[in-house]
Write an enzyme that holds these catalytic residues in place. Structure first.
Site, mmCIF file in Angstrom:
data_model
loop_
_atom_site.group_PDB
_atom_site.id
_atom_site.type_symbol
_atom_site.label_atom_id
_atom_site.label_comp_id
_atom_site.label_asym_id
_atom_site.label_seq_id
_atom_site.Cartn_x
_atom_site.Cartn_y
_atom_site.Cartn_z
ATOM 1 N N GLU A 1 43.181 45.376 49.060
ATOM 2 C CA GLU A 1 43.927 44.399 49.845
ATOM 3 C C GLU A 1 43.930 44.773 51.335
ATOM 4 O O GLU A 1 43.839 45.960 51.682
ATOM 5 C CB GLU A 1 45.378 44.346 49.354
ATOM 6 C CG GLU A 1 45.540 43.901 47.899
ATOM 7 C CD GLU A 1 45.353 42.388 47.698
ATOM 8 O OE1 GLU A 1 44.723 41.730 48.549
ATOM 9 O OE2 GLU A 1 45.843 41.879 46.675
ATOM 10 N N ASN B 1 42.265 36.244 51.393
ATOM 11 C CA ASN B 1 42.708 37.176 52.438
ATOM 12 C C ASN B 1 41.641 38.237 52.747
ATOM 13 O O ASN B 1 41.906 39.190 53.465
ATOM 14 C CB ASN B 1 44.031 37.847 52.030
ATOM 15 C CG ASN B 1 43.890 38.714 50.776
ATOM 16 O OD1 ASN B 1 42.815 38.784 50.183
ATOM 17 N ND2 ASN B 1 44.959 39.383 50.385
ATOM 18 N N ASP C 1 37.964 45.958 38.642
ATOM 19 C CA ASP C 1 39.418 46.116 38.666
ATOM 20 C C ASP C 1 40.083 45.628 37.381
ATOM 21 O O ASP C 1 39.440 45.006 36.538
ATOM 22 C CB ASP C 1 40.006 45.379 39.882
ATOM 23 C CG ASP C 1 39.455 43.965 40.056
ATOM 24 O OD1 ASP C 1 38.837 43.440 39.116
ATOM 25 O OD2 ASP C 1 39.646 43.385 41.133
ATOM 26 N N HIS D 1 40.146 40.180 50.478
ATOM 27 C CA HIS D 1 40.085 41.345 49.585
ATOM 28 C C HIS D 1 38.799 41.343 48.765
ATOM 29 O O HIS D 1 38.191 40.315 48.506
ATOM 30 C CB HIS D 1 41.348 41.496 48.731
ATOM 31 C CG HIS D 1 41.460 40.601 47.541
ATOM 32 N ND1 HIS D 1 42.666 40.128 47.083
ATOM 33 C CD2 HIS D 1 40.535 40.103 46.686
ATOM 34 C CE1 HIS D 1 42.460 39.390 46.009
ATOM 35 N NE2 HIS D 1 41.188 39.353 45.752
HETATM 36 C C1 GLP Z 1 40.697 38.294 42.164
HETATM 37 C C2 GLP Z 1 39.818 39.519 41.822
HETATM 38 C C3 GLP Z 1 38.661 39.605 42.769
HETATM 39 C C4 GLP Z 1 38.118 38.219 43.010
HETATM 40 C C5 GLP Z 1 39.118 37.433 43.820
HETATM 41 C C6 GLP Z 1 38.782 35.972 43.979
HETATM 42 O O1 GLP Z 1 42.035 38.560 42.256
HETATM 43 N N1 GLP Z 1 40.479 40.774 41.775
HETATM 44 O O2 GLP Z 1 37.663 40.484 42.238
HETATM 45 O O3 GLP Z 1 36.929 38.264 43.718
HETATM 46 O O4 GLP Z 1 40.434 37.650 43.389
HETATM 47 O O5 GLP Z 1 39.121 35.227 42.860
HETATM 48 P P1 GLP Z 1 38.513 33.789 42.585
HETATM 49 O O6 GLP Z 1 37.070 33.995 42.282
HETATM 50 O O7 GLP Z 1 39.257 33.265 41.389
HETATM 51 O O8 GLP Z 1 38.723 32.998 43.810
#
Ligand code: GLP
Length: 243
Positions: A143, A136, A67, A138
């Site tokens: 989402e 959440n 992404d 995702h």
């Molecule tokens: C982000 C990314 C995800 C990631 C998630 C968790 O926004 N788009 O690919 O897995 O949120 O982030 P973190 O690893 O900082 O907890």
């Protein structure tokens, strides 16, 4: 779905790196699906170490990132392009032409997304997909909602995601409200999937991943449809898992 618990984040990161190194050594032309966020940072550090100290080569590896924030140019300090170069690509022997990261500034989102999905198919699909998880549920930026969009698309970010990611920006108002993400279908088409989660904040969602049925309200539960999903969690993130 197989859960593996590690005492520490370092141990989790090392085990994930070993699994990726095995994949790349067995198939030097492997196609890796890559994630951003704080979770895979330890894994990327360990891959860099394996490259420098143990000769692990990425020269023929191809990568596809999940992404990118919509509206952020590649050189923006919070873009996922910048993140990937800073934390992995600049430190290993990967070829620039083998790196794929969704553009945050495509002229035509639909055409761009179709081409991104087509590129994944052209190389034979993703061999090993690395995932983090949002609090959440995702995956990438897919989402929770009544419906999910299966292929690459532009998505409205959830309030929870904007709040969680505000720590990387000067203030919450600067967090982009939309993003370009790979869809769940493309993720589920990967041959193998490795989901990483660490820290207490992820414990509730990891608990739900184990017990919940498949629901678009927790996109990660769709991973139950896949035959080869390894979930690597540290002790804190595992605290709500049943034994
Ligand atoms: C982000 C990314 C995800 C990631 C998630 C968790 O926004 N788009 O690919 O897995 O949120 O982030 P973190 O690893 O900082 O907890």
């Amino acid at each position: 779905m197989q859960f593996q618990t590690f005492d520490t984040y370092e141990a989790l990161s090392k085990a994930a790196a070993v699994a990726i190194a095995e994949e790349v050594r067995a198939n030097p032309r492997a196609v890796l699906g890559l994630a951003t966020g704080s979770t895979p940072l330890g894994l990327y550090r360990e891959l860099i170490r394996l490259h420098r100290e143990e000769g692990l080569s990425f020269a023929q590896v191809k990568t596809f990132n999940l992404d990118e924030y919509y509206g952020l140019a590649p050189d923006h300090s919070q873009s996922y392009h910048h993140f990937m170069w800073e934390n992995l690509f600049s430190h290993i022997d990967i070829s620039k032409e083998n790196i794929n990261i969704p553009s945050g500034t495509p002229d035509d989102v639909d055409a761009y997304c179709r081409a991104y999905d087509a590129r994944i198919n052209e190389v034979g699909g993703i061999d090993l997909q690395i995932l983090g998880i949002g609090t959440n549920g995702h995956i990438g930026f897919n989402e929770p909602g009544e419906e999910l969009t299966p292929r690459c698309h532009r998505v409205q970010l959830a309030e929870a995601t904007i709040e969680a990611n505000a720590r990387f920006f000067d203030n919450a108002a600067d967090v982009p409200r939309t993003a370009i993400t790979m869809g769940m279908e493309s993720i589920l088409q990967a041959k193998k999937i490795m989901l990483l989660a660490n820290g207490e904040a992820k414990a509730p969602v990891i608990g739900k991943l184990q017990t919940s049925g498949i629901t678009t309200k927790i996109p990660a539960t769709l991973l139950r449809l896949h035959r080869h999903v390894h979930v690597y969690v540290d002790a804190a993130a595992a605290s709500q898992l049943a034994r």
